[in-house]
Scaffold this active site. Structure first.
Site, PDB file in Angstrom:
ATOM      1  N   ASP A  23       0.914  -1.111   0.139  1.00 55.85           N
ATOM      2  CA  ASP A  23      -0.017   0.069   0.003  1.00 55.85           C
ATOM      3  C   ASP A  23       0.870   1.116   0.133  1.00 55.85           C
ATOM      4  O   ASP A  23       1.560   1.464   1.028  1.00 55.85           O
ATOM      5  CB  ASP A  23      -0.938   0.083   1.348  1.00 55.85           C
ATOM      6  CG  ASP A  23      -1.888   1.279   1.372  1.00 55.85           C
ATOM      7  OD1 ASP A  23      -1.901   1.952   0.310  1.00 55.85           O
ATOM      8  OD2 ASP A  23      -2.282   1.366   2.521  1.00 55.85           O
ATOM      9  N   ASP A  27      -4.142   3.741   2.317  1.00 57.70           N
ATOM     10  CA  ASP A  27      -5.515   3.673   2.654  1.00 57.70           C
ATOM     11  C   ASP A  27      -5.799   2.197   3.150  1.00 57.70           C
ATOM     12  O   ASP A  27      -7.163   1.881   3.411  1.00 57.70           O
ATOM     13  CB  ASP A  27      -6.377   3.973   1.234  1.00 57.70           C
ATOM     14  CG  ASP A  27      -5.986   3.282   0.199  1.00 57.70           C
ATOM     15  OD1 ASP A  27      -5.057   2.082   0.598  1.00 57.70           O
ATOM     16  OD2 ASP A  27      -6.547   3.574  -0.725  1.00 57.70           O
ATOM     17  N   ASP A  31      -1.914  -1.254  -3.954  1.00 60.00           N
ATOM     18  CA  ASP A  31      -2.221  -0.407  -5.285  1.00 60.00           C
ATOM     19  C   ASP A  31      -0.979  -0.536  -6.048  1.00 60.00           C
ATOM     20  O   ASP A  31       0.099  -1.143  -5.891  1.00 60.00           O
ATOM     21  CB  ASP A  31      -2.404   0.928  -4.919  1.00 60.00           C
ATOM     22  CG  ASP A  31      -1.365   1.560  -3.735  1.00 60.00           C
ATOM     23  OD1 ASP A  31      -0.129   1.269  -4.004  1.00 60.00           O
ATOM     24  OD2 ASP A  31      -1.646   2.017  -2.695  1.00 60.00           O
ATOM     25  N   ASP A 100      -5.333 -10.393 -15.727  1.00 61.62           N
ATOM     26  CA  ASP A 100      -6.615 -11.281 -15.348  1.00 61.62           C
ATOM     27  C   ASP A 100      -7.663 -10.808 -16.295  1.00 61.62           C
ATOM     28  O   ASP A 100      -8.036  -9.799 -16.308  1.00 61.62           O
ATOM     29  CB  ASP A 100      -6.908 -11.185 -14.295  1.00 61.62           C
ATOM     30  CG  ASP A 100      -7.211 -12.800 -13.592  1.00 61.62           C
ATOM     31  OD1 ASP A 100      -7.861 -13.264 -14.104  1.00 61.62           O
ATOM     32  OD2 ASP A 100      -6.613 -12.920 -12.515  1.00 61.62           O
ATOM     33  N   ASP A 197      -9.948 -16.127 -16.359  1.00 58.90           N
ATOM     34  CA  ASP A 197     -10.696 -16.541 -15.645  1.00 58.90           C
ATOM     35  C   ASP A 197     -11.589 -17.423 -16.035  1.00 58.90           C
ATOM     36  O   ASP A 197     -12.290 -17.524 -16.821  1.00 58.90           O
ATOM     37  CB  ASP A 197     -11.317 -15.444 -14.604  1.00 58.90           C
ATOM     38  CG  ASP A 197     -12.140 -15.886 -13.491  1.00 58.90           C
ATOM     39  OD1 ASP A 197     -11.182 -16.208 -12.440  1.00 58.90           O
ATOM     40  OD2 ASP A 197     -13.251 -15.587 -13.291  1.00 58.90           O
ATOM     41  N   GLU A 254      -7.616 -20.573 -16.881  1.00 58.48           N
ATOM     42  CA  GLU A 254      -8.186 -21.394 -15.598  1.00 58.48           C
ATOM     43  C   GLU A 254      -9.080 -22.579 -16.092  1.00 58.48           C
ATOM     44  O   GLU A 254     -10.103 -22.042 -16.726  1.00 58.48           O
ATOM     45  CB  GLU A 254      -8.801 -20.398 -14.613  1.00 58.48           C
ATOM     46  CG  GLU A 254      -9.012 -20.962 -13.268  1.00 58.48           C
ATOM     47  CD  GLU A 254      -9.793 -20.346 -12.277  1.00 58.48           C
ATOM     48  OE1 GLU A 254      -9.833 -20.364 -11.028  1.00 58.48           O
ATOM     49  OE2 GLU A 254     -10.521 -19.474 -12.904  1.00 58.48           O
ATOM     50  N   HIS A 328      -4.359 -17.425  -5.154  1.00 54.13           N
ATOM     51  CA  HIS A 328      -5.255 -16.501  -4.417  1.00 54.13           C
ATOM     52  C   HIS A 328      -6.644 -17.185  -3.792  1.00 54.13           C
ATOM     53  O   HIS A 328      -7.464 -16.683  -3.188  1.00 54.13           O
ATOM     54  CB  HIS A 328      -5.667 -15.079  -5.098  1.00 54.13           C
ATOM     55  CG  HIS A 328      -6.340 -15.436  -6.282  1.00 54.13           C
ATOM     56  ND1 HIS A 328      -6.008 -16.124  -7.331  1.00 54.13           N
ATOM     57  CD2 HIS A 328      -7.798 -15.201  -6.515  1.00 54.13           C
ATOM     58  CE1 HIS A 328      -6.872 -16.262  -8.205  1.00 54.13           C
ATOM     59  NE2 HIS A 328      -7.770 -15.752  -7.806  1.00 54.13           N
ATOM     60  N   ASP A 329      -6.916 -18.282  -4.423  1.00 57.74           N
ATOM     61  CA  ASP A 329      -7.883 -19.091  -4.089  1.00 57.74           C
ATOM     62  C   ASP A 329      -7.657 -20.304  -3.232  1.00 57.74           C
ATOM     63  O   ASP A 329      -8.676 -21.118  -2.990  1.00 57.74           O
ATOM     64  CB  ASP A 329      -8.710 -19.614  -5.459  1.00 57.74           C
ATOM     65  CG  ASP A 329      -9.238 -18.763  -6.209  1.00 57.74           C
ATOM     66  OD1 ASP A 329      -9.710 -17.514  -5.619  1.00 57.74           O
ATOM     67  OD2 ASP A 329      -9.164 -18.776  -7.540  1.00 57.74           O
TER      68      ASP A 329
HETATM   69  C1  NOJ Z   1     -11.892 -17.899 -10.343  1.00 62.10           C
HETATM   70  C2  NOJ Z   1     -11.046 -16.859  -9.527  1.00 62.10           C
HETATM   71  O1  NOJ Z   1      -9.767 -17.336  -9.333  1.00 62.10           O
HETATM   72  C3  NOJ Z   1     -11.639 -16.713  -8.045  1.00 62.10           C
HETATM   73  O2  NOJ Z   1     -11.118 -15.792  -7.397  1.00 62.10           O
HETATM   74  C4  NOJ Z   1     -13.109 -15.987  -8.434  1.00 62.10           C
HETATM   75  O3  NOJ Z   1     -13.837 -16.090  -7.200  1.00 62.10           O
HETATM   76  C5  NOJ Z   1     -13.855 -16.972  -9.420  1.00 62.10           C
HETATM   77  N1  NOJ Z   1     -13.023 -17.177 -10.699  1.00 62.10           N
HETATM   78  C6  NOJ Z   1     -14.993 -15.973  -9.996  1.00 62.10           C
HETATM   79  O4  NOJ Z   1     -14.405 -14.909 -10.996  1.00 62.10           O
END
Ligand code: NOJ
Length: 562
Positions: A23, A27, A31, A100, A197, A254, A328-329
């Site tokens: 950051d 905030d 960023d 992305d 995605d 993905e 990140h998932d």
């Molecule tokens: C896959 C993404 O990696 C995830 O973070 C997102 O929630 C879903 N697709 C929906 O876009």
């Protein structure tokens, strides 16, 4: 472009979750200028490409995966000028940037959707998928049904994810043209490619069949009617022909619920679709009857089987692999596949890096993996921010009858927020991520695990990853060698070869906290051997028997016997 020489085959990608990276303006949100400030850090690590999670204008229901304007930067992250500067400065350092592309769905605040729901006659109505009655039992990924009623049209629209993420209707050629236009906009700015995605879900089976109810869920799975649907390859070939093929870029799709055999047509070089896909087969190995939120640990023999299948299949079809342990998932790599407890955290993180980075494919490092960042294990549901985590908490405690304590334990193991806590830069307040209040809590271990500490320690995971990246750049065998699994049934050791014409790599990793005397199969013959990298004091030359320390890993270069 000839796949043999493509730059992305020799590249290592670093994934940045912009909101959590750095950051610059206090905030509490990371960023673009924060990323700019940290480019030298990434240059030092040696990565070739940065993948940025969505940076476009978004109501942030799903942290940017709900886009309301594809050609504007999300104000929390900065401005288009900031992006242009970031791209320029990254390129000056020899670092490429991929973005992305989220086009299975938009935000419900996107003007296309606000128009579409005004009425059936609206020109944008057909940009989305509408039904007069609910056609099937599909549930959305974040809870509840996948169909949402709109009074103005007296119809239901499809949303595979949150109801604020309506699915686009790819059957409509105008939608496909709009997507091409978005691609061109960013490619003309000079970006170097896209991570797409859930791209394998864009074509829906027009029969909209019911899906099986799996993992004790409340609704049916949409995968049967969406994963690799009837027109997906046609759509991707069109996109490639019209836009992608005109630029020297990389693309990674993905691909949830896509087997290696199903992935071949997406990535095979003669198909002109995508360069590679992210698969989930290794991510599914620790699921149980409730799906992802399970206490299981991955069984090494299962992991070897899955990784080997993908190595072999992509090699045979002249496709390409994406190599990753985390994103990140997912949970943090060291917490899920290694051992986050001391004294094994550093060793096991390096071992995981070794096993992955020596495979054929393009490795992806998720921010903080190079520090051995661990799961956050939040103690209260109030600390969670993710729409998925909040839904799981509700569903497990209210419908499935789990206790709050057990559910929190499961979230601590698997929630996406584990990977989304701020990057740990130093041991000052908020791990040096922000001078304000971070949008999500910082991991409690940030005093011990942080960039400053790693850079000061020559034996850190950071420098180990730096060396893994260097090896890939210097040794063509890491890009080209043929993968061969050794000792398939071994429950503790992952060993494989990468075979070139004159030389072979031997890669070995101990997945346990025990010392193992490991006997290399007799068929592995070498005239000479040389240690390339190891996370412990491994012998300089290869012996038939290797003494592997807990989570020990080593790579030897073997010269063929003549
Ligand atoms: C896959 C993404 O990696 C995830 O973070 C997102 O929630 C879903 N697709 C929906 O876009």
């Amino acid at each position: 472009m000839n796949n043999q020489t493509a730059w992305w085959k020799k590249s290592v990608v670093y994934q940045i979750y912009p909101k959590s990276f750095y950051d610059s303006d206090g905030d509490g949100f990371g960023d673009l200028n924060g990323i700019r400030e940290k480019l030298s850090y990434l240059e030092k690590l040696g990565v070739d490409v940065i993948w940025l999670n969505p940076i476009y204008e978004s109501p942030q229901v799903d942290n940017g995966y709900d886009i309301s304007n594809y050609k504007k930067i999300e104000p929390q992250l900065g401005t288009m000028e900031d992006f242009d500067m970031l791209l320029k400065e990254a390129h000056e350092k020899g670092i490429r940037i991929i973005l992305d592309l989220v086009v299975n769905h938009t935000s419900d605040k996107h003007p296309w959707f606000t128009e579409a729901k005004k009425g059936k006659e609206n020109p944008y109505h057909d940009y989305y998928i509408w039904k007069d009655t609910i056609p099937n039992n599909w549930g959305s990924s974040f809870g509840g049904p996948a169909w949402e009623y709109v009074e103005e049209t007296a119809q239901y629209y499809l949303h595979l994810f949150a109801k604020e993420q309506p699915d686009l209707n790819w059957e409509n050629p105008k939608v496909r043209k709009e997507v091409q236009e978005i691609l061109r906009f960013w490619l003309e700015k000079g970006i170097d490619g896209f991570r797409m995605d859930v791209i394998t879900l864009i074509s829906k089976d027009p029969a909209y069949p019911d899906g099986p109810v799996i993992q004790n869920k409340a609704y049916g799975s949409y995968y049967a009617g969406c994963a690799s649907g009837p027109r997906v390859h046609e759509y991707l070939q069109e996109m490639n022909r019209e836009v992608l093929s005109k630029y020297d870029i990389m693309t990674v799709g993905e691909a949830p619920h896509t087997s290696a055999d199903e992935a071949a047509p997406y990535t095979a070089s003669d198909r002109h679709e995508l360069n590679m896909v992210f698969h989930f087969d290794h991510m599914h190995l620790d699921y149980d009857e409730n799906g992802k939120y399970a206490k299981n640990r991955v069984k090494l023999t299962d992991l070897k089987e899955v990784m080997t299948k993908w190595q072999d299949t992509m090699h045979e079809c002249d496709g390409w692999n994406s190599l990753y342990w985390s994103n990140h998932d997912q949970a943090r790599a060291v917490s899920r596949f290694g051992n986050e407890s001391e004294p094994y955290r550093v060793k096991s993180a390096k071992m995981l890096g070794t096993i992955l980075h020596m495979m054929q494919g393009t490795p992806y490092i998720y921010e903080g993996e190079e520090l051995g960042m661990t799961n956050a294990h939040f103690e209260s549901i109030d600390e969670y921010k993710d729409v998925e985590a909040l839904d799981i908490f509700r569903d497990f405690t209210e419908r499935k009858g789990f206790s709050e304590k057990d559910t929190l334990e499961l979230l601590g193991l698997k929630s996406r927020d584990n990977a989304r806590t701020p990057m740990q830069w130093d041991n000052t307040v908020n791990a040096g991520f922000t001078e304000g209040t971070p949008w999500i809590g910082v991991n409690k271990n940030c005093k011990e695990i942080n960039v400053e500490q790693c850079l000061a320690d020559q034996d850190s995971i950071f420098y180990y990853y730096q060396k893994l990246i260097q090896l890939r750049h210097e040794m063509p065998i890491i890009t080209d060698g043929v993968y061969e699994l050794l000792d398939k049934e071994n429950e503790s050791v992952y060993a494989y070869l990468r075979k070139g014409e004159k030389e072979t790599l031997l890669v070995v990793g101990n997945f346990t906290d025990k010392t193992i005397n490991y006997h290399i199969e007799e068929k592995v013959q070498a005239k000479k051997s040389r240690l390339l990298i190891s996370n412990y004091n491994a012998a300089e030359t290869f012996e038939r028997d290797l003494s592997l320390e807990p989570y020990g890993a080593c790579v030897y270069l073997l010269e063929a016997e003549k």
